[in-house]
Design a protein around this motif. Structure first.
Motif, mmCIF file in Angstrom:
data_model
loop_
_atom_site.group_PDB
_atom_site.id
_atom_site.type_symbol
_atom_site.label_atom_id
_atom_site.label_comp_id
_atom_site.label_asym_id
_atom_site.label_seq_id
_atom_site.Cartn_x
_atom_site.Cartn_y
_atom_site.Cartn_z
ATOM 1 N N ARG B 157 0.812 -1.212 0.000
ATOM 2 C CA ARG B 157 0.000 0.000 0.000
ATOM 3 C C ARG B 157 0.846 1.263 0.000
ATOM 4 O O ARG B 157 0.572 2.207 -0.716
ATOM 5 N N ARG B 158 1.891 1.254 0.847
ATOM 6 C CA ARG B 158 2.654 2.479 1.029
ATOM 7 C C ARG B 158 3.833 2.523 0.053
ATOM 8 O O ARG B 158 4.978 2.301 0.416
ATOM 9 N N PHE B 159 3.505 2.799 -1.199
ATOM 10 C CA PHE B 159 4.538 2.923 -2.227
ATOM 11 C C PHE B 159 4.198 4.111 -3.109
ATOM 12 O O PHE B 159 3.059 4.589 -3.124
ATOM 13 N N ARG B 160 5.183 4.603 -3.785
ATOM 14 C CA ARG B 160 4.935 5.704 -4.713
ATOM 15 C C ARG B 160 5.683 5.477 -6.019
ATOM 16 O O ARG B 160 6.851 5.079 -6.015
ATOM 17 N N ILE B 161 4.985 5.726 -7.106
ATOM 18 C CA ILE B 161 5.590 5.646 -8.435
ATOM 19 C C ILE B 161 6.089 7.044 -8.778
ATOM 20 O O ILE B 161 5.314 7.997 -8.781
ATOM 21 N N ARG B 162 7.387 7.150 -8.993
ATOM 22 C CA ARG B 162 7.971 8.441 -9.359
ATOM 23 C C ARG B 162 8.184 8.492 -10.865
ATOM 24 O O ARG B 162 8.739 7.549 -11.434
ATOM 25 N N VAL B 163 7.798 9.588 -11.444
ATOM 26 C CA VAL B 163 7.884 9.690 -12.890
ATOM 27 C C VAL B 163 8.599 10.960 -13.294
ATOM 28 O O VAL B 163 8.453 12.004 -12.654
ATOM 29 N N ASN B 164 9.404 10.842 -14.325
ATOM 30 C CA ASN B 164 10.049 12.011 -14.906
ATOM 31 C C ASN B 164 10.078 11.809 -16.421
ATOM 32 O O ASN B 164 9.616 10.777 -16.916
ATOM 33 N N ASN B 165 10.626 12.771 -17.116
ATOM 34 C CA ASN B 165 10.707 12.644 -18.576
ATOM 35 C C ASN B 165 12.085 13.094 -19.034
ATOM 36 O O ASN B 165 12.541 14.187 -18.695
ATOM 37 N N ARG B 166 12.735 12.210 -19.794
ATOM 38 C CA ARG B 166 14.106 12.505 -20.230
ATOM 39 C C ARG B 166 14.185 13.682 -21.194
ATOM 40 O O ARG B 166 15.173 14.421 -21.197
ATOM 41 N N LYS B 167 13.151 13.885 -22.012
ATOM 42 C CA LYS B 167 13.159 15.037 -22.930
ATOM 43 C C LYS B 167 13.135 16.335 -22.127
ATOM 44 O O LYS B 167 13.805 17.316 -22.461
ATOM 45 N N LEU B 168 12.352 16.314 -21.054
ATOM 46 C CA LEU B 168 12.262 17.477 -20.175
ATOM 47 C C LEU B 168 13.643 17.820 -19.620
ATOM 48 O O LEU B 168 14.071 18.976 -19.608
ATOM 49 N N LEU B 169 14.363 16.802 -19.171
ATOM 50 C CA LEU B 169 15.693 17.026 -18.596
ATOM 51 C C LEU B 169 16.667 17.503 -19.665
ATOM 52 O O LEU B 169 17.377 18.502 -19.488
ATOM 53 N N ASP B 272 8.693 13.578 -10.354
ATOM 54 C CA ASP B 272 9.908 13.790 -9.573
ATOM 55 C C ASP B 272 11.033 14.158 -10.540
ATOM 56 O O ASP B 272 11.508 13.314 -11.306
ATOM 57 N N LEU B 273 11.448 15.403 -10.480
ATOM 58 C CA LEU B 273 12.394 15.906 -11.487
ATOM 59 C C LEU B 273 13.829 15.447 -11.253
ATOM 60 O O LEU B 273 14.712 15.725 -12.060
ATOM 61 N N THR B 274 14.053 14.726 -10.139
ATOM 62 C CA THR B 274 15.436 14.328 -9.850
ATOM 63 C C THR B 274 15.814 12.990 -10.479
ATOM 64 O O THR B 274 16.984 12.647 -10.545
ATOM 65 N N ILE B 275 14.832 12.205 -10.914
ATOM 66 C CA ILE B 275 15.228 10.886 -11.421
ATOM 67 C C ILE B 275 15.531 10.933 -12.915
ATOM 68 O O ILE B 275 14.941 11.697 -13.664
ATOM 69 N N ALA B 276 16.505 10.142 -13.325
ATOM 70 C CA ALA B 276 16.936 10.157 -14.731
ATOM 71 C C ALA B 276 16.975 8.736 -15.311
ATOM 72 O O ALA B 276 16.445 8.464 -16.365
ATOM 73 N N GLU B 288 10.333 5.107 -11.503
ATOM 74 C CA GLU B 288 10.906 4.414 -10.360
ATOM 75 C C GLU B 288 9.770 4.166 -9.384
ATOM 76 O O GLU B 288 8.795 4.902 -9.395
ATOM 77 N N THR B 289 9.913 3.175 -8.533
ATOM 78 C CA THR B 289 8.870 2.919 -7.538
ATOM 79 C C THR B 289 9.557 2.706 -6.198
ATOM 80 O O THR B 289 10.467 1.878 -6.104
#
Lengths: 453, 453
Positions: B157-169, B272-276, B288-289
């Motif tokens: 239950r206690r999880f989070r999916i982190r999403v970013n976009n490589r084009k954005l970076l 999440d803008l920190t993940i690549a 990422e999760t």
């Protein structure tokens, strides 16, 4: 950039999606069938220390083993699931509960010469029941029931489980005074199906050093056929001359006696005095299973009772009984002989949703709703012409296509095409979903194997 | 006979039966979850020609690969499921239907240094959607939905999916004029969770050659947090300075926009803008999760969009999006952190039948009947004292024990003990079977993972 030609090694099975779906169905049936009999699933590494894996040493298999070093470790890929089981049981003895019933479906490796229908990587599907010191004969009687249920659940009908008993054979050669030659004799008799009785008799007298009179006795013994009751009755005439023979006959009587309670029809089962199997290993009931219309395939499920599972790891007496299906080879044979049921639903989805609007949200919500209802749904989101979308649905073989355009969305309806019947309906969403669920419940095309009655 | 000590190699997971049952349940949930989204199962060999497997060449993994020769063949064990997928798709291109959606759960091999929680043989559970030339962004939006459903079906239950976009970076570093340094910068930013913002800023200016002003810009960019709507709004202020950035922002808007239609709650999802992730490979959305209560575990499900799956085998453009769960490591973490639900029914059978008569036929018939009704039944046939039989039932954890003595047989009844409640009843056979079926339907103890609310 220079390209590497993509290829799969010869002797390694790699299936296209529809075939793979059939293979998965087979594994699912095996898991279900083994579970119904109270077997627990195990999974052991594909790599073991060579010293452990080859503890038993020698033999034909050793040359075929994939053996290599990594750092200073001498490693080997497992060549069956029995040695890893022996290791597991010996190692975890104190934490297991006996009788220990396990099934394992896993890949094993043998570097055999490549030829059609031979595999270097193949699945074995094994079950074993391991006793601690002793194991009741009822377990040996149960095995044909497991074989029967497993193959009928797969859809196979025309097969027969052949059963014999090693004590009966050992006892028979004992009462003829041929104990020392019994190994060679059994190997010769085992060829009966292939070379016929005349040739067997010749080898017995010329190569195996059996007298003409004894050869006559052996030939008449292995010629005992008929119903199981007739065979068992014929065997009674040898009773009283060897304790081993008598014990084997009692066991065989027990195994046959419990057949109908175990739900195995007489026509799928036959006492067969010619089979012996793994001479050094089996000590009681032995099993083979043949396809009646393809005897040339050989046994598709074999095994037997053994007295000493893990003697090279432990002093504990661990008797057991087990059988093994060579799943990859069986699948190859079934495909090759046209047994695979191509009416089986092998599409990756039950429903393909074709959105007809730019905003995908309604189609996505529908997909979510279908999935929550346990219906396998795929959203087709590529920007293609209608014809290309329908061709995609066709190629996948999905049973239902849902069209979702402005009209449907504003009316709260779905347009559904049943791809198998060609029928197309437009209904309120609830009724439409019920229509799909009903159609799916009506059947997924039967068993994976399609055998004639 | 001298004994070999049975052992399993370090770095290879081998579970005891109850744990293995939990692992099987996890795989079953994954198969079911992936199937609901229209993915088809694949199975590829564990061994490939080294030339094919290492076509991409070089890299960190190469040293870890199990590579060996057999005859004159140079072979390697697969180290992931992506390269075999690329090979499969390139090889079978003409026979596949695109977009091609496949899942694969299989063992992979990496000879890493042995340490707690690191495995040399481990399961990966992968899904990928491969397009032919193009692949719509909706597929990238669907992935978080699959992650969400999979983990909630497991009970997490206690999880989070982190999403970013490589084009954005890429676009962001482009608009700062830092394109050439962007690789190094992203690697530095990726360490934010571990080393904190001060340290990141220091490395940016001292090691990565970024000016103080640019470092300020980068720090304020990656400091953008809040609800997804707030983050997306904050990103609007960079719009119009880089086409790549704008395209990335549009994609991110689409992915976030379809979230609720895909059934993903806002609290399980965060831009999440920190993940690549995988700098050379991913080109669009990345995932990422994380377990909210165990961030130290790192990502338990990662992946992203890529443009070129199989460039080293084919000239065809095969873009895709995929994610991977490191199942063996996840299982290890769950066990280690006490997440595995030990109330889950892990017994090998639902019913253990204890025959109290010499003739086993009635007990065998009962077992057959139970199995035909889909109830997992085991017959206890060993000759042991009653106490030992009950201890066996206890140790297996079976929910029901059936006693079948002369009295029951002649009365056509069964005596049943519900091992969980201690309740014991004697009923006509039909009623007794209904009692068991009801109890089993009432639940098998919940999900495999037990997470707090």
């Amino acid at each position: 950039m220079e390209k590497i030609k993509p290829r799969t090694l010869s002797g390694f099975m790699e299936l296209l999606p529809r075939r793979q779906m059939q293979m998965e169905r087979m594994m699912e049936v095996l898991r279900r069938s083994y579970s119904l009999y109270g077997f627990t699933p195990l999974d052991t590494p594909a790599i073991e220390a060579s010293e452990v894996l080859l503890a038993k040493g020698g033999g034909e298999t050793e040359k075929q083993i994939y053996r290599f070093t990594k750092g200073d470790a001498d490693l080997s890929l497992r060549f069956d699931l029995t040695v890893p089981l022996a290791k597991y049981v010996a190692m975890n003895y104190a934490q297991l509960t006996f009788p220990f019933r396990r099934y394992q479906i896993g890949k094993v490796y043998r570097g055999e010469r490549a030829q059609r229908g031979r595999f270097r990587e193949f699945y074995q599907a094994d079950i074993d029941i391991i006793g601690d010191g002793a194991l009741d004969i009822v377990n040996e009687a149960e095995i044909p029931s497991i074989i029967y249920r497993t193959f009928t659940s797969l859809g196979l009908r025309r097969f027969r489980i052949r059963v014999n008993n090693r004590k009966l054979l050992t006892g028979f050669y004992e009462l003829l005074g041929l104990t020392e030659k019994s190994g060679a004799i059994m190997r010769t008799v085992d060829k009966l199906d292939k070379i016929g009785p005349e040739k067997v008799k010749l080898i017995l007298t010329e190569d195996d050093g059996v007298s003409a009179a004894d050869a006559e006795e052996i030939m008449s013994f292995i010629a005992i056929t008929g119903t199981n009751a007739q065979v068992l009755e014929a065997l009674e005439r040898y009773r009283g001359r060897s304790a081993t023979f008598d014990a084997g006959l009692d066991e065989l009587n027990t195994v046959v006696g419990y057949l109908s309670a175990f739900g195995v029809p007489e026509e799928n089962f036959a006492v067969d005095l010619t089979i012996a199997r793994g001479l050094d290993y089996y000590t009681g009931t032995v099993y083979e299973t043949v396809m009646l219309d393809h005897p040339e395939v050989g046994s598709i499920c074999s095994g037997g009772r053994y007295d000493d599972l893990a003697g090279y790891y432990t002093d504990r007496k661990l008797p057991g009984v087990g059988i093994s299906i060579g799943l990859t080879r069986l699948f190859f044979v079934l495909e090759d002989q046209g047994y695979l049921n191509d009416a089986l639903l092998t599409a990756p989805a039950d429903v393909l949703i074709l959105p007809m609007t730019d905003d995908m949200a309604p189609a996505i919500s529908l997909a979510t709703r279908l999935r929550e209802a346990g219906i396998r749904a795929q959203l087709y989101s590529e920007k293609k012409k209608f014809k290309a979308k329908m061709a995609y649905a066709d190629r996948l073989g999905v049973p239902y296509v849902v069209f979702l355009g402005e009209d449907e969305i504003s009316a709260g309806k779905l347009s559904i095409k049943d791809m198998r019947s060609g029928q197309q309906i437009t209904e309120e969403t609830d009724a439409a979903l019920a229509f799909i669920a009903q159609g799916l419940a009506a059947g997924s095309g039967g068993c994976v194997i399609l055998d004639r009655e």
